[in-house]
Design a protein around this motif. Sequence first.
Motif, short mmCIF file in Angstrom:
data_model
loop_
_atom_site.label_atom_id
_atom_site.label_comp_id
_atom_site.label_asym_id
_atom_site.label_seq_id
_atom_site.Cartn_x
_atom_site.Cartn_y
_atom_site.Cartn_z
N GLY A 23 19.98 31.85 42.04
CA GLY A 23 19.40 32.93 41.25
C GLY A 23 20.42 33.69 40.43
N ILE A 24 21.68 33.26 40.45
CA ILE A 24 22.73 33.93 39.68
C ILE A 24 22.58 33.52 38.21
N PRO A 25 22.57 34.50 37.29
CA PRO A 25 22.43 34.14 35.87
C PRO A 25 23.63 33.36 35.36
N VAL A 26 23.35 32.46 34.41
CA VAL A 26 24.39 31.61 33.86
C VAL A 26 24.43 31.77 32.34
N LYS A 27 25.65 31.71 31.80
CA LYS A 27 25.84 31.83 30.36
C LYS A 27 26.90 30.82 29.92
N ILE A 28 26.65 30.17 28.80
CA ILE A 28 27.65 29.26 28.22
C ILE A 28 28.80 30.09 27.66
N GLU A 29 30.02 29.68 27.98
CA GLU A 29 31.23 30.34 27.47
C GLU A 29 32.06 29.27 26.77
N PRO A 30 32.07 29.25 25.43
CA PRO A 30 32.79 28.22 24.67
C PRO A 30 34.27 28.09 25.03
N SER A 31 34.91 29.18 25.45
CA SER A 31 36.33 29.12 25.79
C SER A 31 36.61 28.22 26.99
N LEU A 32 35.59 27.90 27.78
CA LEU A 32 35.79 27.09 28.98
C LEU A 32 35.70 25.58 28.73
N ILE A 33 35.51 25.19 27.47
CA ILE A 33 35.46 23.75 27.17
C ILE A 33 36.78 23.11 27.59
N GLU A 34 36.70 21.87 28.03
CA GLU A 34 37.90 21.16 28.48
C GLU A 34 38.89 20.99 27.34
N GLN A 35 40.14 20.80 27.70
CA GLN A 35 41.19 20.50 26.73
C GLN A 35 40.84 19.21 26.00
N ASN A 36 41.10 19.18 24.71
CA ASN A 36 40.93 17.97 23.93
C ASN A 36 42.21 17.15 24.10
N PHE A 37 42.10 16.01 24.78
CA PHE A 37 43.27 15.18 25.06
C PHE A 37 43.55 14.16 23.97
N GLY A 38 42.89 14.31 22.81
CA GLY A 38 43.20 13.48 21.65
C GLY A 38 43.22 11.99 21.95
N ILE A 39 44.35 11.35 21.69
CA ILE A 39 44.47 9.89 21.84
C ILE A 39 44.30 9.42 23.28
N TRP A 40 44.37 10.33 24.25
CA TRP A 40 44.26 9.93 25.66
C TRP A 40 42.82 9.86 26.15
N GLU A 41 41.89 10.51 25.44
CA GLU A 41 40.49 10.49 25.91
C GLU A 41 39.98 9.06 25.94
N LYS A 42 39.23 8.74 26.96
CA LYS A 42 38.64 7.41 27.22
C LYS A 42 39.64 6.46 27.87
N GLN A 43 40.91 6.88 27.98
CA GLN A 43 41.94 6.02 28.58
C GLN A 43 41.95 6.19 30.10
N THR A 44 42.53 5.23 30.79
CA THR A 44 42.70 5.32 32.23
C THR A 44 43.71 6.42 32.56
N ARG A 45 43.37 7.20 33.56
CA ARG A 45 44.17 8.36 33.95
C ARG A 45 45.52 7.99 34.58
N ASP A 46 45.59 6.92 35.32
CA ASP A 46 46.76 6.62 36.14
C ASP A 46 47.82 5.78 35.44
N THR A 47 48.24 6.20 34.27
CA THR A 47 49.34 5.51 33.60
C THR A 47 50.55 6.42 33.58
N GLU A 48 51.70 5.82 33.61
CA GLU A 48 52.94 6.60 33.55
C GLU A 48 53.04 7.36 32.22
N GLU A 49 52.55 6.74 31.14
CA GLU A 49 52.59 7.39 29.83
C GLU A 49 51.77 8.69 29.83
N PHE A 50 50.59 8.65 30.44
CA PHE A 50 49.76 9.87 30.48
C PHE A 50 50.39 10.92 31.39
N ARG A 51 50.92 10.50 32.53
CA ARG A 51 51.58 11.46 33.43
C ARG A 51 52.73 12.17 32.73
N MET A 52 53.45 11.45 31.88
CA MET A 52 54.54 12.07 31.14
C MET A 52 53.99 12.97 30.02
#
Length: 182
Positions: free
Chosen positions: A74-103
């Motif tokens: 019953g707690i009211p909810v509101k969309i807050e645009p500032s909470l959108i995830e970081q845009n990871f650019g060229i990394w989006e859709k890629q596998t997370r567990d690569t050394e290149e992404f970790r760096m």
Amino acid sequence: MGRKLYYTRHGESLWNVENKICGQTDIPLTEHGHHQAEETGRMILERKIPIDEILCSPLSRASETARHISEITGIPVKIEPSLIEQNFGIWEKQTRDTEEFRMAVRTYFDSFGTGESMARLCHRLYTLLDKLKNDSSGKNYLLVAHNGVARAVKSYFCNNLTNEQYSAFSIKNCQILEFDFD
């Protein structure tokens, strides 16, 4: 008792299961993710966590999680645009567990091609957190967002994180963190 900020990451998404970087790509919850969100709402009720308002990211995996929590609590909810995830650019859709992404996630001013640097992400989130901290209403908020956002929120409250600790910090789907504003 001082004012609190609560934080949870959205329920499981398909790309979480596939270990892909979601970023600002709008990936929906899995069936399990919907159940996780509902369970989080029930847990908030059972533990009597004093939340006055839910603010959530506009991406569906977070807004659906917030909707489930709101419907149960019953707690009211509101969309807050500032909470959108970081845009990871060229990394989006890629596998997370690569050394290149970790760096790459250890660099704070790199925008990953067409994305958003961690410095800009933190600026965006620190501005929101300052606003909530100085809010005279006395409300306790639950933020429903993403893993990258969780890092920035954690760093706001724990300003002695090293670069390695910041980039390694992670929160499980629907795990709740609690922070003190005071």
